[in-house]
Design a protein around this motif. Structure first.
Motif, PDB file in Angstrom:
ATOM      1  N   HIS A  53      -6.218   0.521  18.709  1.00 31.23           N
ATOM      2  CA  HIS A  53      -7.416  -0.024  18.041  1.00 31.23           C
ATOM      3  C   HIS A  53      -8.542  -0.200  19.070  1.00 31.23           C
ATOM      4  CE1 HIS A  53      -4.658  -0.618  14.794  1.00 31.23           C
ATOM      5  NE2 HIS A  53      -4.143  -1.751  15.224  1.00 31.23           N
ATOM      6  N   LEU A  54      -8.148  -0.669  20.281  1.00 27.34           N
ATOM      7  CA  LEU A  54      -9.159  -0.868  21.347  1.00 27.34           C
ATOM      8  C   LEU A  54      -9.762   0.467  21.753  1.00 27.34           C
ATOM      9  CD1 LEU A  54     -10.591  -2.546  23.562  1.00 27.34           C
ATOM     10  CD2 LEU A  54      -8.576  -2.175  25.002  1.00 27.34           C
ATOM     11  N   SER A  55      -8.895   1.470  21.938  1.00 22.28           N
ATOM     12  CA  SER A  55      -9.353   2.801  22.358  1.00 22.28           C
ATOM     13  C   SER A  55     -10.302   3.394  21.314  1.00 22.28           C
ATOM     14  CB  SER A  55      -8.131   3.681  22.577  1.00 22.28           C
ATOM     15  OG  SER A  55      -8.425   5.010  22.280  1.00 22.28           O
ATOM     16  N   GLN A  56      -9.971   3.212  20.040  1.00 19.52           N
ATOM     17  CA  GLN A  56     -10.833   3.721  18.952  1.00 19.52           C
ATOM     18  C   GLN A  56     -12.184   2.998  18.954  1.00 19.52           C
ATOM     19  OE1 GLN A  56      -9.074   6.502  18.440  1.00 19.52           O
ATOM     20  NE2 GLN A  56      -9.584   6.395  16.267  1.00 19.52           N
ATOM     21  N   HIS A 106      -5.401   1.888  11.824  1.00 17.79           N
ATOM     22  CA  HIS A 106      -4.042   1.369  11.600  1.00 17.79           C
ATOM     23  C   HIS A 106      -3.327   2.347  10.657  1.00 17.79           C
ATOM     24  CE1 HIS A 106      -0.840  -1.524  10.908  1.00 17.79           C
ATOM     25  NE2 HIS A 106      -1.401  -2.350  11.765  1.00 17.79           N
ATOM     26  N   ARG A 107      -1.978   2.493  10.853  1.00 17.73           N
ATOM     27  CA  ARG A 107      -1.246   3.414   9.981  1.00 17.73           C
ATOM     28  C   ARG A 107      -0.367   2.671   8.990  1.00 17.73           C
ATOM     29  NH1 ARG A 107      -1.201   7.289  14.382  1.00 17.73           N
ATOM     30  NH2 ARG A 107      -3.429   7.568  14.768  1.00 17.73           N
ATOM     31  N   TYR A 110     -11.227   3.207   9.481  1.00 19.54           N
ATOM     32  CA  TYR A 110     -10.090   2.555   8.808  1.00 19.54           C
ATOM     33  C   TYR A 110      -9.532   3.478   7.733  1.00 19.54           C
ATOM     34  CZ  TYR A 110     -10.710  -1.959  11.109  1.00 19.54           C
ATOM     35  OH  TYR A 110     -10.760  -2.957  12.049  1.00 19.54           O
ATOM     36  N   ARG A 111      -8.213   3.497   7.611  1.00 22.42           N
ATOM     37  CA  ARG A 111      -7.557   4.351   6.618  1.00 22.42           C
ATOM     38  C   ARG A 111      -7.459   3.633   5.273  1.00 22.42           C
ATOM     39  NH1 ARG A 111      -2.923   7.876   9.797  1.00 22.42           N
ATOM     40  NH2 ARG A 111      -4.166   8.243  11.696  1.00 22.42           N
ATOM     41  N   ASP A 112      -7.188   4.431   4.242  1.00 20.67           N
ATOM     42  CA  ASP A 112      -7.093   3.870   2.897  1.00 20.67           C
ATOM     43  C   ASP A 112      -5.666   3.366   2.682  1.00 20.67           C
ATOM     44  OD1 ASP A 112      -7.388   5.141  -0.517  1.00 20.67           O
ATOM     45  OD2 ASP A 112      -7.448   3.112   0.356  1.00 20.67           O
ATOM     46  N   LEU A 113      -5.379   2.173   3.231  1.00 20.18           N
ATOM     47  CA  LEU A 113      -4.040   1.570   3.160  1.00 20.18           C
ATOM     48  C   LEU A 113      -4.083   0.352   2.240  1.00 20.18           C
ATOM     49  CD1 LEU A 113      -3.283   1.645   6.992  1.00 20.18           C
ATOM     50  CD2 LEU A 113      -1.995   2.890   5.250  1.00 20.18           C
ATOM     51  N   PRO A 114      -2.957  -0.128   1.765  1.00 14.48           N
ATOM     52  CA  PRO A 114      -2.983  -1.302   0.885  1.00 14.48           C
ATOM     53  C   PRO A 114      -3.590  -2.526   1.574  1.00 14.48           C
ATOM     54  CG  PRO A 114      -0.840  -0.235   0.774  1.00 14.48           C
ATOM     55  CD  PRO A 114      -1.602   0.436   1.882  1.00 14.48           C
ATOM     56  N   TYR A 115      -3.242  -2.783   2.841  1.00 16.39           N
ATOM     57  CA  TYR A 115      -3.713  -3.991   3.521  1.00 16.39           C
ATOM     58  C   TYR A 115      -4.597  -3.721   4.728  1.00 16.39           C
ATOM     59  CZ  TYR A 115      -3.817  -8.395   6.065  1.00 16.39           C
ATOM     60  OH  TYR A 115      -4.250  -9.520   6.747  1.00 16.39           O
ATOM     61  N   GLU A 167       2.845  -2.460   2.249  1.00 13.32           N
ATOM     62  CA  GLU A 167       2.900  -1.676   3.504  1.00 13.32           C
ATOM     63  C   GLU A 167       4.279  -1.816   4.155  1.00 13.32           C
ATOM     64  OE1 GLU A 167      -0.167  -2.239   6.418  1.00 13.32           O
ATOM     65  OE2 GLU A 167      -1.774  -1.799   4.992  1.00 13.32           O
ATOM     66  N   PHE A 168       4.798  -3.049   4.202  1.00 10.39           N
ATOM     67  CA  PHE A 168       6.105  -3.261   4.842  1.00 10.39           C
ATOM     68  C   PHE A 168       7.179  -2.435   4.143  1.00 10.39           C
ATOM     69  CE2 PHE A 168       5.304  -7.811   6.687  1.00 10.39           C
ATOM     70  CZ  PHE A 168       4.549  -7.258   7.691  1.00 10.39           C
ATOM     71  N   PHE A 169       7.177  -2.442   2.803  1.00  9.48           N
ATOM     72  CA  PHE A 169       8.239  -1.736   2.066  1.00  9.48           C
ATOM     73  C   PHE A 169       8.095  -0.217   2.230  1.00  9.48           C
ATOM     74  CE2 PHE A 169       8.620  -5.539  -1.076  1.00  9.48           C
ATOM     75  CZ  PHE A 169       9.322  -6.250  -0.116  1.00  9.48           C
ATOM     76  N   THR A 170       6.861   0.256   2.331  1.00  9.41           N
ATOM     77  CA  THR A 170       6.661   1.697   2.563  1.00  9.41           C
ATOM     78  C   THR A 170       7.252   2.072   3.920  1.00  9.41           C
ATOM     79  OG1 THR A 170       4.639   1.609   1.271  1.00  9.41           O
ATOM     80  CG2 THR A 170       4.923   3.533   2.714  1.00  9.41           C
ATOM     81  N   GLN A 171       7.068   1.177   4.914  1.00  7.32           N
ATOM     82  CA  GLN A 171       7.649   1.428   6.234  1.00  7.32           C
ATOM     83  C   GLN A 171       9.174   1.416   6.130  1.00  7.32           C
ATOM     84  OE1 GLN A 171       6.187  -0.644   9.779  1.00  7.32           O
ATOM     85  NE2 GLN A 171       8.286  -0.903  10.496  1.00  7.32           N
TER      86      GLN A 171
END
Ligand SMILES: Cc1nc2ccc(C(=O)NCC(C)C)cc2n2c(-c3cc(OC(C)(C)C)ccc3Cl)nnc12
Ligand SMILES: [Mg+2]
Ligand SMILES: [Zn+2]
Length: 344
Positions: free
Chosen positions: A157-160, A127-128, A75-80, A256-260
C-alpha cells in the motif's frame, strides 16, 4: 503509464456543483458510507480545504484532485477493502483533527496532520481482499517482494502511494520545502505500516503506558505511538457507528474472509475457523475482536482525548447488540442456517 485520469475528470471534481449538504458532517455520529459515491472525491477535496491544508502547504487543487482520482482508481472493487473504506477511514481522521483539535492544541504538527489524512486515504491501496498470511501461503508476488520485512500488504500500500505521488501531474506535495517533503513521506510510511495488526499488537502495551503516564508531545516516541493509535482508530472507525452500520461492515469483512477461506480450501489448505464459512461463528468472533482488540484501542484514545467517550460508548452498544444477536443466531442456527446466512 497511460493517463487513466483525464483532465475532464479533474475539472468535474473541481467544479463539483455544490455537493449535497450534510449538516452533521463534522460529528462522530456521521456515517460517511451514506455519502453519494460520485461525490466522494469532492468531499476529500472539501476536507483538505476545511483543514486549511490547501493554504498552509500551498497545494495546487488540480494536482491534488488528480492524485485523489488516481488513489480512487488504485482501490479494487472488493466487498470491504475498497475506495469507500478508504474514504470512511479518511473521514474519521478529519473528525479527529477537528473534534480533538489535534494541531490547535499541539498534540501533533500540521505536517503530521497532513500525513495522517493522506495515509488514511491511501492505507489500503490495491488491497486484494486477503491477509498477510495468505500472501505467504499463496507465495504471491507481494510475499516475494516484502515477506522478509513483514507487513507485506502494508508495504505494498505504501509503495502504491509513493508511485501515485510520482505519477505525472499528481505530486501535490511538491510545493513543500525539501525537509518537509522528506519528513512527510517518512510519516506516511510509519502511519501506513501502523495499520498492520501485527505492528499494533507489538506497540499496544507501550501506547497504553503512554496514555497512563500522560501524553508528552515533546517525546518523539509518544508522537509515533499517537499517530499509530490514530491510524488504527480510523481503520476501525466503522465499529464506532450505529449498529446497522457496524453490523453491515462486519458482513462485508466476512464476505472477504470467507472468499479467502474458499481459496485456501482450493489450495488444499485448512482455513482458520474465522475464514471458513461452514465453521465461523460470526457473533462469537466479532465479540472477541471488539472486546479484545477494538475497545482497548478506543479506551486508550479516550484516556488522551476525553471527547472520545462517545466512541467507546458506541462500541459498547455494538458489543451488546452482538451479545443479543448471538442468542438469535443460536436459535436460528439450530434450524441449520450458517451464521453468514443469518447475518445477511
Ligand atoms: C469488524 C472487524 N472485524 C475484524 C475481525 C478480524 C480481523 C483480523 O484481521 N483478524 C486477524 C486475522 C485476519 C489474522 C479484523 C477485523 N477488522 C478490521 C481490520 C483491522 C485491521 O488492523 C487494525 C486496524 C490494526 C486492527 C486490519 C484488517 C482488518 Cl479487516 N477492521 N474491522 C474489523
Ligand atoms: Mg490494511
Ligand atoms: Zn483498512
Amino acid at each position: 503509464y497511460h493517463m487513466r485520469v483525464h483532465d475532464q475528470d479533474v475539472a468535474d471534481v473541481l467544479m463539483c456543483p455544490n455537493p449535497h449538504d450534510y449538516p452533521n458532517f463534522d460529528d462522530f455520529s456521521f456515517t460517511p458510507r451514506k455519502i453519494l459515491h460520485r461525490e466522494l472525491p469532492c468531499f476529500v477535496l472539501k476536507m483538505f480545504e476545511e483543514l486549511n491544508f490547501i493554504e498552509e502547504f500551498r497545494i495546487k487543487k488540480d494536482i491534488l484532485t488528480r492524485f485523489i482520482l488516481y488513489v480512487k482508481k488504485g482501490y479494487r472493487d472488493l466487498p470491504y477493502h475498497n475506495w469507500l473504506h478508504a474514504f470512511s477511514v479518511a473521514h474519521f481522521a478529519y473528525l479527529c483533527l477537528k473534534n480533538f483539535q489535534l494541531v490547535e492544541k499541539g498534540y501533533i504538527s500540521k505536517l503530521e496532520a497532513l500525513a495522517y489524512l493522506i495515509s488514511c486515504l491511501c492505507h489500503d491501496i490495491d488491497h486484494r481482499g486477503t491477509t498477510n498470511s495468505f500472501q505467504q501461503q499463496s507465495d504471491s508476488v507481494l510475499a516475494s517482494l516484502y515477506s522478509s520485512e513483514g507487513s507485506v500488504m502494508e508495504r505494498h500500500h505504501l509503495s502504491q502511494t509513493i508511485c501515485t505521488l510520482n505519477t505525472e501531474g499528481c505530486n501535490f506535495l511538491e510545493s513543500l520545502n525539501r525537509d518537509d517533503y522528506i519528513k512527510c513521506l517518512d510519516l506516511i510510511k510509519d502511519m501506513i505500516l501502523a495499520t498492520d495488526l501485527a505492528i499494533h499488537y507489538r506497540i499496544h502495551s507501550k501506547q497504553s503506558a503512554m496514555a497512563l503516564d500522560g501524553y508528552n508531545k515533546n517525546n518523539a516516541e509518544h508522537r509515533y505511538f499517537l499517530c499509530s493509535l490514530l491510524m488504527t482508530c480510523a481503520d476501525l472507525s466503522d465499529q464506532t457507528k450505529a449498529w446497522p452500520e457496524s453490523k453491515k461492515v462486519a458482513t462485508l469483512i466476512y464476505t472477504e474472509f470467507f472468499t479467502q477461506g474458499d481459496m485456501e480450501k482450493e489450495m488444499g489448505k485448512e482455513p482458520a475457523n474465522m475464514m471458513d464459512r461452514e465453521k465461523a461463528s460470526i457473533p462469537d468472533h466479532q465479540l472477541d475482536f471488539l472486546t479484545q482488540c477494538c475497545i482497548c484501542i478506543f479506551k486508550i484514545l479516550e484516556m488522551i482525548f476525553p471527547k472520545a467517550k462517545v466512541l467507546v460508548d458506541a462500541l459498547k452498544k455494538n458489543i451488546l447488540c452482538w451479545e443479543t444477536s448471538k442468542m438469535v443466531f443460536e436459535r436460528l442456527g439450530l434450524e441449520g442456517k450458517t451464521s453468514y446466512e443469518v447475518l445477511t
